[in-house]
Design a protein around this motif. Structure first.
Motif, PDB file in Angstrom:
ATOM      1  N   PHE A 131       3.546   0.715  49.377  1.00 38.22           N
ATOM      2  CA  PHE A 131       4.227   0.325  48.127  1.00 38.22           C
ATOM      3  C   PHE A 131       5.744   0.223  48.304  1.00 38.22           C
ATOM      4  N   VAL A 132       6.275   0.924  49.293  1.00 35.30           N
ATOM      5  CA  VAL A 132       7.731   0.933  49.482  1.00 35.30           C
ATOM      6  C   VAL A 132       8.214  -0.419  49.990  1.00 35.30           C
ATOM      7  N   TRP A 133       7.601  -0.888  51.086  1.00 33.65           N
ATOM      8  CA  TRP A 133       8.037  -2.156  51.686  1.00 33.65           C
ATOM      9  C   TRP A 133       7.746  -3.342  50.778  1.00 33.65           C
ATOM     10  N   GLY A 162      10.947  -2.946  45.022  1.00 38.63           N
ATOM     11  CA  GLY A 162      11.889  -3.579  44.086  1.00 38.63           C
ATOM     12  C   GLY A 162      11.255  -3.761  42.717  1.00 38.63           C
ATOM     13  N   ALA A 163      10.021  -4.237  42.693  1.00 33.78           N
ATOM     14  CA  ALA A 163       9.326  -4.437  41.408  1.00 33.78           C
ATOM     15  C   ALA A 163       9.180  -3.112  40.673  1.00 33.78           C
ATOM     16  N   ILE A 164       8.886  -2.056  41.412  1.00 34.36           N
ATOM     17  CA  ILE A 164       8.727  -0.736  40.794  1.00 34.36           C
ATOM     18  C   ILE A 164      10.049  -0.270  40.182  1.00 34.36           C
ATOM     19  N   ALA A 178      10.395   8.631  48.625  1.00 35.62           N
ATOM     20  CA  ALA A 178      10.578   7.198  48.363  1.00 35.62           C
ATOM     21  C   ALA A 178      10.292   6.889  46.889  1.00 35.62           C
ATOM     22  N   ALA A 179       9.228   7.493  46.373  1.00 35.46           N
ATOM     23  CA  ALA A 179       8.876   7.282  44.958  1.00 35.46           C
ATOM     24  C   ALA A 179      10.007   7.782  44.054  1.00 35.46           C
ATOM     25  N   LYS A 235      15.751   0.226  46.542  1.00 31.19           N
ATOM     26  CA  LYS A 235      14.667  -0.101  47.477  1.00 31.19           C
ATOM     27  C   LYS A 235      15.064   0.271  48.906  1.00 31.19           C
ATOM     28  N   ARG A 236      16.288  -0.035  49.279  1.00 31.80           N
ATOM     29  CA  ARG A 236      16.722   0.300  50.651  1.00 31.80           C
ATOM     30  C   ARG A 236      16.708   1.826  50.847  1.00 31.80           C
ATOM     31  N   ALA A 237      17.121   2.575  49.818  1.00 30.96           N
ATOM     32  CA  ALA A 237      17.092   4.043  49.921  1.00 30.96           C
ATOM     33  C   ALA A 237      15.655   4.531  50.099  1.00 30.96           C
ATOM     34  N   ALA A 238      14.719   3.894  49.388  1.00 31.59           N
ATOM     35  CA  ALA A 238      13.306   4.283  49.516  1.00 31.59           C
ATOM     36  C   ALA A 238      12.786   3.941  50.909  1.00 31.59           C
TER      37      ALA A 238
END
Ligand SMILES: [Zn+2]
Length: 245
Positions: A17-19, A23-25, A73-74, A186-189
């Motif tokens: 889900f991260v990659w 962004g959508a999340i 990441a979440a 997103k990059r941090a995740a």
């Protein structure tokens, strides 16, 4: 609670889900949605090579590290709720119990939209089996005869997020989402996934390329909307609209 908008991401392994839709999340959390992520496994056997190369590594330790990374990441994405179903990976065990668990989650969340993997992935059958599983569970959650008395599911769109080696996966995007405003999240995740550092820049490039496609499709030569980073998705179901745009 009835007014809350919700979304559900079904991820085969802890990092997918991260990659593919971080962004959508992050964006929808900022838009007021409560996004739930269901990780079917930790990717402990198949997507944790860096950890397994360490001496004395055990399955339990890999699972623990992967869970911590996915949770971090979440948190970076602002995920409302993350569930770890611990169904095992390579292969995922998507049996009747797993199905019942997932249907319960879908009915509890009542998502406006759902998201999962591409329909085809010959490199990683866990991914495509997850999509099939997600569609089956969506169908069961809509059935009035399944656990009568529970609130049945409506008809949330199923978005398929971008796979690895896109051209090999019979995946064709028909939605581009501008994630520029949440790119830092997103990059941090992405950087929480310490075991897969080789993918960090790869998925930054993917987001930049999809940003180019967003610009091209939002205005083309006439001047598209400026988007530096985007994510692509394939919709399974038709949209119902009142006006064509
Ligand atoms: Zn995966």
């Amino acid at each position: 609670m009835a007014d809350k908008k919700t979304a559900l991401v079904i991820s085969a392994h802890a990092a997918d889900f991260v990659w593919r839709c971080g962004g959508a999340i992050a964006l929808h959390q900022e838009l007021g949605y409560e996004v739930t992520v269901a990780c079917l496994s930790f990717g402990e056997r198949g997507e944790s090579a860096k950890l397994w190369k360490q001496d004395g590594m055990t399955l339990d330790t890999v699972k623990k590290v992967r869970q911590e990374e996915a949770q971090a990441a979440a948190d970076a994405l602002g995920v409302n709720d993350i569930r770890f179903l611990d169904l095992g990976d390579y292969p995922l065990r998507l049996d009747r119990d797993a199905q019942d668990q997932m249907v319960d989650i879908i009915r509890e969340v009542q998502p406006e939209w759902m998201m999962s993997h591409s329909k085809w992935d010959p490199y990683n059958t866990d991914h495509m089996n997850t999509t099939q599983f997600a569609l089956e569970c969506r169908m069961i959650a809509q059935a009035w005869g399944h656990n009568p008395g529970q609130k049945v599911l409506g008809a949330p769109q199923m978005y398929l997020f971008e796979p690895h080696q896109t051209e090999q996966m019979a995946w064709k995007p028909n939605v581009f989402l501008d994630i520029t405003s949440v790119w830092e999240k997103k990059r941090a995740a992405i950087e929480c996934m310490q075991g897969q550092e080789h993918l960090w820049d790869f998925y930054t490039n993917v987001a930049e390329n999809r940003g180019n496609h967003f610009r091209r499709n939002s205005g083309g030569m006439a001047g598209g909307r400026k988007a530096e980073y985007a994510e692509g998705f394939e919709m399974i179901f038709p949209q119902t609209v009142d006006e064509l745009a």
